[in-house]
Design an enzyme around this catalytic site. Structure first.
Site, short mmCIF file in Angstrom:
data_model
loop_
_atom_site.label_atom_id
_atom_site.label_comp_id
_atom_site.label_asym_id
_atom_site.label_seq_id
_atom_site.Cartn_x
_atom_site.Cartn_y
_atom_site.Cartn_z
N LYS A 162 0.83 -1.22 0.00
CA LYS A 162 0.00 0.00 0.00
C LYS A 162 0.85 1.25 0.00
CE LYS A 162 -4.48 -1.62 1.00
NZ LYS A 162 -5.76 -1.53 1.66
N LYS B 141 -4.62 -10.30 -6.86
CA LYS B 141 -5.90 -10.58 -6.19
C LYS B 141 -6.99 -9.60 -6.68
CE LYS B 141 -6.53 -7.96 -1.98
NZ LYS B 141 -6.91 -7.86 -0.62
N LYS C 110 -11.14 -4.16 -4.98
CA LYS C 110 -12.11 -3.10 -5.31
C LYS C 110 -11.42 -1.80 -5.68
CE LYS C 110 -12.41 -2.55 -0.41
NZ LYS C 110 -12.84 -3.39 0.66
#
Ligand code: ATP
Ligand code: LTN
Length: 332
Positions: A116, A198, A201
């Site tokens: 992230k 993966k 969203k």
């Protein structure tokens, strides 16, 4: 009385966007299945969501929508405790305490932080770094035996266990050391456009992920466009990431094994298989979307439920927080 004998389960989900088929198969579907057997506590992890920048109005509507979705999935506020994380201040309070029992080095090894912070290089904030400590607080406050999550959260759960063991080692038996509960099938749903990644969203390619609230038409279109390989045989294979993923999804929904699926599509092409997977997903999600559409309309009823949920959760959380604070030496 009955609840006392049941083992406890806790999990949370971030309201950081439209929830996906990955969230559903990796986490939420299990929550519903665990509800009868366990004493369950489930929360919308809104505090976690601000580790990346959120637009206020959008965040607010996503918190409502995530809570409504939990209800639409069949989670029952009578049977389980369903609440919004920020409504129970003990989460932030225990998080501070635990951060003083967590080493900088162990946080630096977290792969989600590395991923992230690379993705949001302009905003590598301290909250993003200490995110797993808040998650440990979420968990340890409720003394759960099991924490159902997708495979990507395993490392964070291990840290929560380490922190609990460390604290207990100094102060005696304060926290329960929980076990992860990771589904065998559906634990890692991959992107429909790049099946080595993966399903997420936050993926900008909208064809890469299916939202739980997508219409059947959208779902069919996304599956028809799913990336596969050129072999045209429906079976598991080392380099067949796209087909492996579709088999995983179909299996998680229908309960069929991969061998049964291979037999079912013997002699058929990928086109037929993609249609079948799309239809299975659309049918599985249809009743959830319909229920959601009703629930989200009644804001007053929603509010009554999340207030009551926070009260139930707060009672349990405060007891654990007070015990931990007393052990450390605070005056209560
Ligand atoms: P993002 O996609 O924005 O990185 P996320 O969906 O991983 O976020 P959460 O919304 O907090 O993050 O995830 C909620 C739960 O869904 C977690 O238990 C996580 O393990 C599970 N989950 C998320 N994505 C997948 C996936 N692709 N496959 C299986 N489980 C998933
Ligand atoms: N970090 C998790 C969401 C989460 C969670 C938790 C999961 C926050 N607190 C406590 C289980 C238990 C995620 O991103 N999936």
């Amino acid at each position: 009385m009955e609840n006392e004998a049941k083992k406890k389960v806790l999990s949370c989900i971030q309201p950081s966007g439209m929830l996906t088929l990955g969230n559903y198969l990796g986490a939420l579907k299990n929550w519903k299945n665990m509800q009868e057997e366990f004493d369950c506590t489930f929360a919308v992890a809104d505090l976690h969501a601000i580790t990346v920048r959120q637009e206020p109005a959008k965040l607010r509507s996503q918190i409502y929508s995530t809570y409504a979705l939990m209800l639409a999935l069949g989670l029952d506020p009578e049977e389980s405790t369903l609440f919004i994380q920020s409504h129970v201040p003990a989460h932030s309070q225990l998080s501070w305490l635990l951060s003083c029992y967590t080493q900088f080095g162990e946080m630096s090894r977290m792969t989600q932080f590395k991923d992230k912070s690379a993705k949001h290089a302009d905003n590598v904030n301290v909250g993003l770094f200490s995110y797993p400590v808040l998650m440990a607080a979420d968990i340890l406050l409720y003394k759960p035996d099991f924490v159902p999550v997708g495979a990507d959260q395993k490392q964070h759960l291990e840290i929560a266990r380490d922190i609990a063991e460390r604290f207990n080692g100094i102060y005696g038996d304060v926290f329960t050391v929980p076990d992860p509960y990771i589904p065998k099938i559906g634990a890692r749903v991959m992107s429909l456009q790049d099946p080595t990644k993966k399903m997420s969203k936050s993926d900008e390619n909208l064809n890469a992920w299916v939202a739980i609230l997508d219409t059947p038409d959208d779902i069919m279109r996304k599956f028809k466009r799913a990336v596969t390989d050129s072999e045209a045989k429906v079976c598991i294979g080392e380099e067949k990431h796209g087909i492996n993923n579709l088999i995983g999804i179909y299996s998680a929904i229908t309960g069929k094994t991969s061998d049964e699926i291979t037999a079912e599509f013997e002699g058929k092409g990928y086109g037929d298989f993609k249609l079948a997977v799309g239809e299975a997903v659309a049918e599985e999600l249809r009743p959830i979307r319909e229920k959601y559409d009703c629930i989200i309309k009644d804001k007053a009823a929603l509010e009554a439920l999340y207030r009551e949920g926070a009260e139930k959760a707060g009672y349990v959380a405060r007891k654990t927080l007070n015990k931990a604070m007393k052990k450390v030496g605070f005056v209560l």
